[in-house]
Scaffold this active site. Structure first.
Site, PDB file in Angstrom:
ATOM      1  N   ASN A   1       2.410  -2.836   1.711  1.00 45.58           N
ATOM      2  CA  ASN A   1       1.250  -3.620   2.090  1.00 45.58           C
ATOM      3  C   ASN A   1       0.006  -2.725   2.200  1.00 45.58           C
ATOM      4  OD1 ASN A   1      -0.619  -5.283   3.275  1.00 45.58           O
ATOM      5  ND2 ASN A   1       0.780  -6.235   4.714  1.00 45.58           N
ATOM      6  N   ASP A   2      -0.086  -1.947   3.266  1.00 43.69           N
ATOM      7  CA  ASP A   2      -1.296  -1.135   3.473  1.00 43.69           C
ATOM      8  C   ASP A   2      -1.619  -0.235   2.288  1.00 43.69           C
ATOM      9  OD1 ASP A   2      -1.402  -2.212   5.959  1.00 43.69           O
ATOM     10  OD2 ASP A   2      -0.554  -0.466   6.977  1.00 43.69           O
ATOM     11  N   VAL A   3      -0.576   0.328   1.665  1.00 44.67           N
ATOM     12  CA  VAL A   3      -0.836   1.312   0.605  1.00 44.67           C
ATOM     13  C   VAL A   3      -1.379   0.659  -0.667  1.00 44.67           C
ATOM     14  CG1 VAL A   3       0.874   2.938   1.498  1.00 44.67           C
ATOM     15  CG2 VAL A   3       1.548   1.306  -0.268  1.00 44.67           C
TER      16      VAL A   3
END
Ligand code: NAP
Length: 465
Positions: A387-389
């Site tokens: 997600n964040d990456v």
């Protein structure tokens, strides 16, 4: 064997052990040589232990054998934990390492007093302070990662001032002891204050920042062991501790860089607190979802696919299913590569380890920068539990907590597909605009189950290539 010859043999064994440690660090830096690295480290450690036991100053083995049995009794089950529990296992290992360094320092203080020099006191004092704070800090870190303790940062007003005052008090006590080594009653107070500081240091840090904290605590434990080497006049401990301390420190720097965060932000930023965000606005936005069948047909029609794994793949233990997907697509002539973000997952190298476990060829694992230059020519970016990456807000939204963090530019691929269970955020606790793009299809489900379904669809006769 004469005493001199024995001493020379012990010293030479220590040198070989240290060479083993250095080679271990070198080899551990690449997945291709990592297994060799582990072996070199193990041989180095075994040699260091044997050489130490052969030291004529060791008068009897009874207590050593009991300690070894207790250590092995704790260490063997700890070594068998699931891959997802490795961060907390590592935190516990540091806690034990720091505890032993601290206890030996305490013992040395009582053995050497009242003949302790000021310099000797400073060495022991620093070593015991670092060892003690690392012990409690690592226990709290393990508790947060195991979710026995609350993951959210626990903060209050004036926290940093209180914490730093406690550290200051421990250092003042150490200075007082250097000036008056005979004030022995101050020593246990210094130890307790350092133990309290370890708790205060880690409690305000969010659970998901723990891997960076652990790596930092690892470096503290290493430096504490190195100082202990000076106290005990053990060269091998000085060198091994310094290697441990500096490699842990370098790793922490690499992790902070990859997250675009400063040390101060990790340690004092209380990252992961509930954010007053624009979540309510985001909820109103719509996403497009697709089935495994649709995903399979899009994948089999592609020439170039980039798979981006993340923490969700680790949680679901989906790496073997991912391997099956890789095989099925490769068989259809699709070029499949894996984009590896340096902080995907929850520990450095997390994705490399999992994909290596599933025997995915190393040359298919592509580092972030190389992958990014290839993503605009990629037909499908398939994100599995990351997600964040992959969050483009890191490039575009200056107000985002992850603004400036380098990401995998999956939004530049022609089609994006995301396997995750819900619209819940990842580690940073923020929404991901990627999911609302016209080119994005959400594949809602558990990573292992969904990838398995796609593989079944593909082997049931996809459109081919
Ligand atoms: P992430 O941002 O935490 O996102 C993981 C996603 O996986 C979640 O959104 C979750 O969504 C999904 N997920 C969880 N369980 C799943 C399952 N069983 N099946 C399918 N999906 C599942 O992870 P990431 O993209 O890998 O990024 C790592 C983050 O950790 C970064 O922010 C990084 O800075 C941080 N971090 C990494 C390290 C490190 O060393 N690697 C260290 C410290 C911090 P659902 O709940 O909707 O399924």
């Amino acid at each position: 064997m004469s005493a001199l010859a024995l001493q020379q043999l012990i010293d030479s064994t220590y040198i070989v052990a240290v060479v083993g440690f250095i080679l271990s660090l070198k080899w551990l830096s690449s997945p291709v040589s990592a297994k060799r690295g582990v072996l070199a480290g193990e041989i180095g450690a075994a040699l260091a232990v044997i050489a130490t036991l052969a030291n004529p100053e060791v008068v009897q083995y009874k207590w050593i054998i009991i300690a070894l049995a207790i250590g092995a009794g704790i260490g063997i089950p700890l070594g068998l934990v699931h891959m997802t529990a490795v961060p907390q296992r590592t935190a516990l290992s540091h806690a034990f390492g720091a505890l032993s360094a601290s206890i030996i320092g305490i013992a040395e203080y009582y053995v050497a007093t009242p003949n302790l020099t000021k310099f000797g006191m400073a060495e022991i004092g620093l070593e015991v302070i670092i060892g003690s704070l690392t012990f409690t800090g690592s226990v709290i870190a393990a508790g947060k990662l195991q979710e026995i303790l609350p993951q959210r940062p626990i903060t209050y007003k004036g926290q940093n001032v209180v914490s730093l005052s406690v550290l200051g008090a421990a250092i003042l006590l150490m200075i007082a002891l250097c000036i008056h080594p005979d004030y022995t009653y101050l020593f246990p107070i210094m130890v307790v204050v350092a133990l309290i500081f370890g708790i205060l240091l880690v409690t305000p840090i969010g659970g998901a920042d723990m891997p960076t904290v652990i790596s930092l605590l690892n470096s503290y434990a290493g430096f504490s062991a190195s100082l202990l080497g000076f106290v005990l006049n053990s060269k091998v401990l000085v060198v091994a501790g310094a290697l441990d301390g500096s490699s842990g420190f370098i790793l922490s720097v690499i992790m902070c860089k990859a997250m675009n965060r400063s040390f101060t932000n990790v340690m004092f930023g209380a990252f992961g607190q509930v954010q007053a965000s624009s979540a309510a606005v985001e909820e109103a936005r719509t996403v497009r979802s697709a089935t495994a069948e649709e995903a399979a047909s899009i994948l089999s029609a592609a020439s170039k696919v980039a798979i981006v794994p993340g923490y969700g793949m680790a949680v679901a233990q989906a790496q073997h299913k991912v391997r099956e997907l890789y095989d099925a697509l490769t068989k259809k002539g699709v070029d499949v590569r894996f984009g590896i973000h340096p902080v995907a997952g929850r520990m450095p190298g997390h994705m490399n380890v999992l994909l290596a476990e599933a025997d995915i060829p190393y040359d298919r694992l592509i580092e972030m920068d190389d992958m990014n230059s290839d993503l605009p020519q990629t037909d499908v970016a398939l994100i599995i539990g990351a997600n964040d990456v992959t969050n483009p807000a890191a490039r575009t939204d200056t107000g985002s907590p992850i603004y400036g963090m380098p990401i995998l530019d999956v939004d530049k691929a022609r089609t994006v597909m995301v396997i995750k269970r819900s619209m819940n955020p990842g580690f940073a606790g923020i929404d991901n605009p990627l999911y609302y793009l016209d080119k994005t299809l959400m594949l809602f489900g558990d990573a292992k189950g969904f990838v398995g379904d796609i593989v079944r669809e593909l082997s049931g006769g996809g459109s081919g290539h």
